[in-house]
Design a protein around this motif. Structure first.
Motif, PDB file in Angstrom:
ATOM      1  N   SER A   1      -7.462   4.160   2.916  1.00 48.74           N
ATOM      2  CA  SER A   1      -6.267   3.333   2.887  1.00 48.74           C
ATOM      3  C   SER A   1      -5.648   3.194   4.266  1.00 48.74           C
ATOM      4  CB  SER A   1      -5.279   3.978   1.915  1.00 48.74           C
ATOM      5  OG  SER A   1      -4.098   3.260   1.888  1.00 48.74           O
ATOM      6  N   ILE A   2      -5.566   4.309   4.954  1.00 52.61           N
ATOM      7  CA  ILE A   2      -4.959   4.281   6.287  1.00 52.61           C
ATOM      8  C   ILE A   2      -5.816   3.459   7.235  1.00 52.61           C
ATOM      9  CG2 ILE A   2      -4.330   5.697   8.277  1.00 52.61           C
ATOM     10  CD1 ILE A   2      -3.673   7.932   6.301  1.00 52.61           C
TER      11      ILE A   2
ATOM     12  N   ARG B   1      -4.855   1.412  -2.797  1.00 51.93           N
ATOM     13  CA  ARG B   1      -5.444   2.730  -2.803  1.00 51.93           C
ATOM     14  C   ARG B   1      -4.535   3.694  -3.525  1.00 51.93           C
ATOM     15  NH1 ARG B   1     -10.051   3.945  -2.426  1.00 51.93           N
ATOM     16  NH2 ARG B   1     -10.147   2.084  -3.662  1.00 51.93           N
TER      17      ARG B   1
ATOM     18  N   SER C   1      -7.821   1.113   6.495  1.00 47.96           N
ATOM     19  CA  SER C   1      -7.703  -0.283   6.105  1.00 47.96           C
ATOM     20  C   SER C   1      -6.438  -0.899   6.690  1.00 47.96           C
ATOM     21  CB  SER C   1      -7.703  -0.370   4.575  1.00 47.96           C
ATOM     22  OG  SER C   1      -7.536  -1.695   4.178  1.00 47.96           O
ATOM     23  N   ALA C   2      -5.362  -0.148   6.614  1.00 53.08           N
ATOM     24  CA  ALA C   2      -4.103  -0.629   7.187  1.00 53.08           C
ATOM     25  C   ALA C   2      -4.229  -0.802   8.686  1.00 53.08           C
ATOM     26  CB  ALA C   2      -2.974   0.340   6.852  1.00 53.08           C
TER      27      ALA C   2
ATOM     28  N   PRO D   1      -5.145  -2.271   1.431  1.00 52.98           N
ATOM     29  CA  PRO D   1      -4.519  -0.951   1.528  1.00 52.98           C
ATOM     30  C   PRO D   1      -3.605  -0.598   0.384  1.00 52.98           C
ATOM     31  CG  PRO D   1      -4.315  -2.097   3.600  1.00 52.98           C
ATOM     32  CD  PRO D   1      -5.123  -2.967   2.709  1.00 52.98           C
TER      33      PRO D   1
ATOM     34  N   SER E   1      -9.703   9.050  -0.017  1.00 49.21           N
ATOM     35  CA  SER E   1      -9.134   7.758  -0.424  1.00 49.21           C
ATOM     36  C   SER E   1      -7.936   7.398   0.424  1.00 49.21           C
ATOM     37  CB  SER E   1      -8.724   7.794  -1.887  1.00 49.21           C
ATOM     38  OG  SER E   1      -9.803   8.174  -2.686  1.00 49.21           O
ATOM     39  N   THR E   2      -7.139   8.416   0.695  1.00 46.50           N
ATOM     40  CA  THR E   2      -5.989   8.194   1.566  1.00 46.50           C
ATOM     41  C   THR E   2      -6.441   7.686   2.924  1.00 46.50           C
ATOM     42  OG1 THR E   2      -4.952  10.091   0.509  1.00 46.50           O
ATOM     43  CG2 THR E   2      -3.929   9.265   2.519  1.00 46.50           C
TER      44      THR E   2
ATOM     45  N   ALA F   1       4.356   5.759  11.957  1.00 45.98           N
ATOM     46  CA  ALA F   1       3.721   5.751  10.635  1.00 45.98           C
ATOM     47  C   ALA F   1       2.336   6.370  10.585  1.00 45.98           C
ATOM     48  CB  ALA F   1       3.661   4.317  10.124  1.00 45.98           C
ATOM     49  N   LEU F   2       1.647   6.372  11.678  1.00 43.63           N
ATOM     50  CA  LEU F   2       0.261   6.835  11.637  1.00 43.63           C
ATOM     51  C   LEU F   2       0.140   8.278  12.059  1.00 43.63           C
ATOM     52  CD1 LEU F   2      -1.420   3.652  12.999  1.00 43.63           C
ATOM     53  CD2 LEU F   2      -1.614   4.576  10.697  1.00 43.63           C
ATOM     54  N   SER F   3      -0.923   8.893  11.603  1.00 47.41           N
ATOM     55  CA  SER F   3      -0.972  10.339  11.741  1.00 47.41           C
ATOM     56  C   SER F   3      -1.531  10.866  13.042  1.00 47.41           C
ATOM     57  CB  SER F   3      -1.761  10.941  10.591  1.00 47.41           C
ATOM     58  OG  SER F   3      -3.076  10.428  10.652  1.00 47.41           O
TER      59      SER F   3
ATOM     60  N   TRP G   1       0.817  -1.215   0.000  1.00 48.20           N
ATOM     61  CA  TRP G   1       0.000   0.000   0.000  1.00 48.20           C
ATOM     62  C   TRP G   1       0.841   1.251   0.000  1.00 48.20           C
ATOM     63  CZ3 TRP G   1      -0.966   3.332   4.463  1.00 48.20           C
ATOM     64  CH2 TRP G   1      -0.112   3.046   5.544  1.00 48.20           C
TER      65      TRP G   1
ATOM     66  N   MET H   1     -14.430   3.388   7.783  1.00 49.71           N
ATOM     67  CA  MET H   1     -13.932   3.180   6.425  1.00 49.71           C
ATOM     68  C   MET H   1     -15.076   3.295   5.424  1.00 49.71           C
ATOM     69  SD  MET H   1     -11.190   0.097   6.502  1.00 49.71           S
ATOM     70  CE  MET H   1     -11.833  -0.784   5.093  1.00 49.71           C
TER      71      MET H   1
ATOM     72  N   VAL I   1      -3.204   6.422  -3.012  1.00 58.87           N
ATOM     73  CA  VAL I   1      -2.976   7.404  -1.952  1.00 58.87           C
ATOM     74  C   VAL I   1      -1.994   8.443  -2.430  1.00 58.87           C
ATOM     75  CG1 VAL I   1      -3.412   5.716  -0.205  1.00 58.87           C
ATOM     76  CG2 VAL I   1      -1.080   6.096  -0.950  1.00 58.87           C
TER      77      VAL I   1
ATOM     78  N   LEU J   1      -2.065  11.878   5.974  1.00 58.21           N
ATOM     79  CA  LEU J   1      -1.921  13.192   6.568  1.00 58.21           C
ATOM     80  C   LEU J   1      -1.056  13.102   7.784  1.00 58.21           C
ATOM     81  CD1 LEU J   1      -5.660  14.079   6.384  1.00 58.21           C
ATOM     82  CD2 LEU J   1      -3.880  14.842   4.839  1.00 58.21           C
ATOM     83  N   ASN J   2      -0.218  14.046   7.881  1.00 52.90           N
ATOM     84  CA  ASN J   2       0.353  14.307   9.187  1.00 52.90           C
ATOM     85  C   ASN J   2       1.139  13.169   9.813  1.00 52.90           C
ATOM     86  OD1 ASN J   2       0.763  15.986  11.223  1.00 52.90           O
ATOM     87  ND2 ASN J   2      -1.326  16.022  11.974  1.00 52.90           N
ATOM     88  N   LEU J   3       2.255  12.890   9.247  1.00 52.14           N
ATOM     89  CA  LEU J   3       3.062  11.827   9.820  1.00 52.14           C
ATOM     90  C   LEU J   3       3.808  12.311  11.042  1.00 52.14           C
ATOM     91  CD1 LEU J   3       4.667  10.202   6.716  1.00 52.14           C
ATOM     92  CD2 LEU J   3       2.766   9.374   8.083  1.00 52.14           C
TER      93      LEU J   3
END
Lengths: 382, 612
Positions: B102-103, A367, B105-106, A364, B98-99, B332-334, A335, B78, A369, A373-375
């Motif tokens: 995807s997030i 997508r 889903s992950a 994933p 869409s992003t 990795a996650l926002s 993904w 989702m 992408v 956002l915002n790491l």
């Protein structure tokens, strides 16, 4: 002075010229005292201002009036900083001047802002540039004020001094001097106290420094009840690579912001192991900095209010760090390999549309992408 | 929450903006994520309050249910996000949504794996079945293809027919594979024999069972025999004439190369991993996973690309490095949502105890504090944050104290809401501070009634007195109260300040509770509670009471009032009396008359025997 309207926009509601020299600092009093400001200037004065609610017409026109309640004229040199004391101490403020004198004033009647009396005059021997009150309202801590000096003459005198109020002598006395800070200090800030027994102090000098001051048992010496401190430096960052001018804490004292001559604002945070790290770099207009070589950058949604998502994406660097640019989709690509800064190529777009017909959510990786956002940066907080 | 102002230089010269407002944690402003925050909040609270006394299997079942609940919230979100993505015409928004899909889903993928490995802690046997479910749920790229083939007129003639069969085999969906194969058999009589054998092999394949119908050893034995049988058929060249079937047989035998050939259909290394395990080591133990996982990832990526964040996270999970999983997810996650809730759940599973990890539940609290702090910058989500702070034993309270003072109190409603929260938690200082701020605001805007109520609530006697004085001054100038209704129900607060007692008198009078009002009035004057300046006003107010049909003041009370009046007028010098305007002297005269008349009536009344 800017006010935020109901729909979230900021408007300048007052602007006035008053001092006869540069205004160095401006600070708010706690809202418990009303809408009150203090300013200090090169013209050797400090002033206290109160907002007057004017005619309703003014309100409609979005204007407010500020009235000078008092001018503090005791200083013989430029007044370089003014700060209100924590609210539990009443309506009190401190000023510091280029001739090294710190003055503490109090308004005994909080409803009468025109009456201030000079309570203390502290001579710091070195020209002062900044002060910070310790915000702790714990009974275990006496009122405390940190003073920074920007004295430029070649010496190794401590440029940060800590003064503490002595209940017995009813005076402020020097409790500590940070001997390791010998370069000119431009700003200083105590962190909010989270019920800790020790204090945290940030110093803006040729670099960013964070100290902890742990009060040891009060010595019953002749000076009567002055606290001794155990001082540790818990962080020192020279990333600005230039003079650091301002430091400021967030509400909980968990994030420190610093600004420097490199034109950047840097954010510092400790993880739960108490290791301090950089968690962000912003340019002067609030947008994140390009370049992935620096550690711990985070990106994007820190654009200025009007920047579109795309712009902030382009400004981001960390996503490049985390998500490599897309070549072509290949078997086994996951993904994240589709995450990128620029809009995805048509191939991916197409499969996106096809996917929308799916009831279940595509894996994933499929997508299209652009970027999450915002790491958070590496090791952010963990 | 982190929000700041940067004073810098914008591009575009001197007239360009100089102050920039910068904000972090943008995710909380995404409307479609609200459901995630709100519903997960409910699950979180439920978990904190859940029965800790339950032990063993029932506790585990409970925790697995919580985990499933979290996942279903993610999936619901989702769905919403997907709807938003397909219904928007704005390409930027579409991209953003869409992003997010995807997030999410992950996130669900990772959470699901953590549930299997950590929360449920599936043992060898069930472990594989769970992993198969997991893979089937998350690799749906092929669904289109499957649907296409199945719905075609002649599936076995479809060019993707064998792909679909392979997909089923790779995912261990034997029945579906066999069903498709049967269509091929009927269409191709020549391969009937081969088909029957393959079908039989697929039917007989031993799989781990969820119940207790067989032990692992039994299963392994059966599997060994079956494996050997497949081997024999392959070596005999049974499937030699049909490369597709031969390939399937090889897959059944767990042939690495044969499986890897189908890379495109598996799309991910973890699919590859599970398939390999299914066909070479179905009774894999949890602790053995790490070796297979690493090997599979290396084989699958084949040196073409390096692992990406999602891969690292999943690998850490297969290695049972919980801390690593949390750390990688944080990076990795926002936002903190995922790690905060997952860590909290793992902590409740007692997996983060100090002897497992050095940092133990400190990490849980750290992450929850971060997440909750992020919620506070939102104009309504902050209320969720309060509950999270409540469940952080070490720093939760002080974080709440600091954050709650900074909530913008734009409306009375909001202020009252915040106050209620503070009062419930005995945060007295915050209550006082908020009330004081509201009182000041009201006072500045000349809303005296409001200011008074707030200062009473702040229990700030000095301030209340100050405002009451303003009130009374107002009253004397205008002859009436501006915000009378706001002084209603002062009750015991009236004793907070003498001024308030006076206001209480007026309320009583307004409610026609004359004898109470009268008593209070007298108390005000004789006990010198009322300031002298108001005596005249008070006495004038007493007039209507004196004029009532019913006698209110007793003889003694009347004498008192007369004395007060004389004190008042005697206090004035002759000069002052001369300067008093007519109104003033008339008032005094009227009072004297009224008092005298009242005295007359009351003497008669008190002198009269009852009943006569």
């Amino acid at each position: 002075v800017w006010d935020k309207s109901e729909n979230g926009d900021w408007h300048c509601t007052a602007s006035w010229k008053t001092h006869s020299g540069s205004v160095w600092r401006v600070t708010w009093a706690h809202p418990e005292f009303g809408q009150v400001l203090a300013s200090c200037s090169f013209d050797r004065t400090a002033a206290v201002w109160e907002e007057i609610v004017g005619e309703s017409n003014d309100k409609l026109r979005g204007q407010s009036h500020w009235v000078k309640r008092t001018t503090l004229v005791d200083s013989r040199t430029s007044v370089t900083d003014v700060k209100f004391a924590p609210k539990h101490m009443g309506l009190m403020l401190a000023t510091c001047s280029a001739d090294g004198v710190v003055r503490i004033y109090e308004a005994p009647d909080v409803m009468n802002l025109s009456q201030w009396s000079l309570q203390h005059e502290i001579s710091c021997k070195l020209s002062c540039s900044c002060i910070s009150w310790n915000p702790s309202s714990s009974r275990a801590h006496s009122p405390m004020i940190a003073v920074g000096s920007d004295d430029n003459s070649p010496n190794i005198l401590a440029k940060v001094q800590i003064y503490e109020y002595n209940e017995n002598t009813r005076k402020y006395a020097k409790a500590e001097a940070l001997m390791t800070v010998t370069d000119p200090v431009h700003d200083i800030a105590f962190a909010p106290n989270l019920g800790r027994s020790f204090h945290i102090l940030a110093v803006a000098t040729k670099d960013v420094r964070i100290f902890t001051l742990k009060p040891l048992r009060k010595e019953l010496s002749s000076s009567g009840g002055l606290t001794k401190f155990e001082i540790h430096i818990v962080a020192q960052f020279d990333n600005h690579n230039s003079q650091v001018w301002r430091v400021s804490w967030n509400i909980t004292g968990t994030v420190l912001a610093s600004s420097g001559d490199d034109g950047c604002v840097r954010l510092w945070k400790a993880n739960y192991m108490d290791n301090w790290k950089c968690t962000g770099i912003l340019k002067g207009n609030g947008s994140p900095v390009n370049g992935s070589s620096q550690q711990g950058i985070f990106n994007a949604s820190l654009g200025s209010a009007n920047t579109s998502l795309q712009n902030s994406l382009n400004g981001s660097s960390a996503s490049r760090y985390f998500f490599p640019p897309l070549d072509s989709p290949r078997a086994g690509s996951r993904w994240s390999s589709h995450a990128q800064l620029l809009p995805p190529p048509p191939l991916i777009e197409h499969s996106c549309d096809a996917d929308t017909a799916n009831l279940q959510y595509p894996h994933p990786r499929r997508r299209c992408v652009s970027r999450p956002l915002n790491l958070l940066p590496e090791n952010e907080g963990v | 929450a982190l929000m700041g102002c940067v004073a810098g230089t914008g591009e575009g010269g001197p007239s360009s903006p100089r102050v920039f407002v910068v904000r972090r944690d943008q995710d909380i402003y995404i409307q479609t994520l609200r459901k995630l925050f709100n519903e997960s909040h409910g699950i979180f609270i439920g978990l904190q309050r859940s029965e800790e006394e339950l032990a063993g299997k029932s506790r585990k079942a409970q925790l697995v249910q919580v985990s499933k609940n979290y996942r279903s919230v993610i999936r619901a979100c989702m769905e919403d996000m997907h709807q938003a993505a397909i219904s928007t015409r704005d390409p930027a928004l579409h991209s953003q949504y869409s992003t997010q899909v995807s997030i999410l889903s992950a996130m669900e993928l990772i959470w699901n794996l953590c549930e299997i490995l950590f929360v449920e802690a599936a043992a060898a046997g069930p472990l594989l079945l769970r992993l198969l479910d997991w893979v089937r749920l998350h690799v749906c790229d092929v669904d289109n293809m499957v649907r296409e083939v199945l719905s075609s007129e002649n599936p076995s003639k479809h060019e993707l027919f064998w792909n679909v069969v392979d997909v089923f085999v790779l995912q261990g969906r034997m029945d579906e594979a066999r069903h498709l194969l049967s269509k091929e058999a009927s269409a191709n009589p020549t391969s009937v024999n081969m088909y029957r054998i393959l079908d039989d092999l697929m039917k007989k394949m031993p799989v781990p069972s969820l119940g207790n119908t067989q032990t692992l050893t039994e299963m392994e034995l059966k599997w060994q025999h079956w494996h050997e049988e497949c081997q024999r058929y392959l070596q005999d060249g049974t499937f030699a004439s049909n490369s597709h079937m031969e390939s399937i047989c090889k897959i059944l035998l767990g042939d690495e190369d044969a499986i890897l050939e189908k890379k495109e259909l598996m799309t991910t290394w973890y699919h590859f991993l599970v398939t390999r395990l299914l066909y070479s080591h179905p009774t894999v133990k949890p602790m053995e996973l790490r070796f297979y996982a690493q090997a599979c990832m290396d084989l699958f990526l084949g040196g073409e690309s390096s692992p990406e964040p999602l891969d690292t996270i999943l690998m850490a999970a297969f290695e049972f490095e919980m801390h690593q999983v949390i750390k990688e997810c944080s990076i990795a996650l926002s936002n903190w949502w995922f790690v905060a809730h997952l860590t909290d759940l793992l902590d409740h599973c007692k997996l983060l105890q100090s002897h497992n990890l050095y940092f133990g539940s400190n990490m849980r609290e750290f992450l929850l504090l971060e997440y909750a702090s992020g919620l506070f910058s939102h104009h309504s989500l902050w209320q969720l944050g309060v509950d999270y702070f409540d469940h952080c034993p070490e720093y939760g309270r002080v974080y709440l104290e600091l954050h709650i003072e900074r909530i913008p109190l734009n409306t009375e409603q909001k202020a009252l809401k915040v106050l209620r929260i503070c009062e419930q938690r005995q945060m007295h200082e915050q209550v006082r501070s908020i009330c004081k701020i509201m009182a000041m605001k009201a006072l500045r805007n000349n809303r005296l009634g409001s200011a008074l109520s707030w200062s009473i609530r702040a229990k700030d006697a000095a301030f209340a007195t100050l405002i009451s004085d303003r009130f009374l001054k107002d009253y004397c100038e205008r002859g009436c109260f501006s915000d009378l209704d706001l002084i209603d129900n002062l009750g015991p607060s009236m004793l907070l300040s003498d001024r308030l007692t006076f206001l209480e008198f007026h309320r009583l009078y307004g409610e026609k509770r004359f004898s109470e009002a009268a008593r209070l009035l007298l108390m005000l004057m004789t006990a010198h509670i009322a300031p002298c300046s108001f005596w005249m006003t008070l006495l004038t107010d007493a007039l209507p009471l004196l004029e009532q049909k019913e006698v209110i003041f007793s003889a003694e009370q009347t004498y008192e009032l007369m004395r007060c009046l004389e004190d008042l007028t005697a206090g004035k010098s002759d000069k002052q009396r001369f300067q008093d305007d007519d109104v003033e002297s008339m008032k005094v005269e009227m009072l004297r008359l009224a008092l005298a008349r009242n005295l007359a009536r009351v003497i008669v009344k008190e002198g009269t025997l009852e009943g006569s």
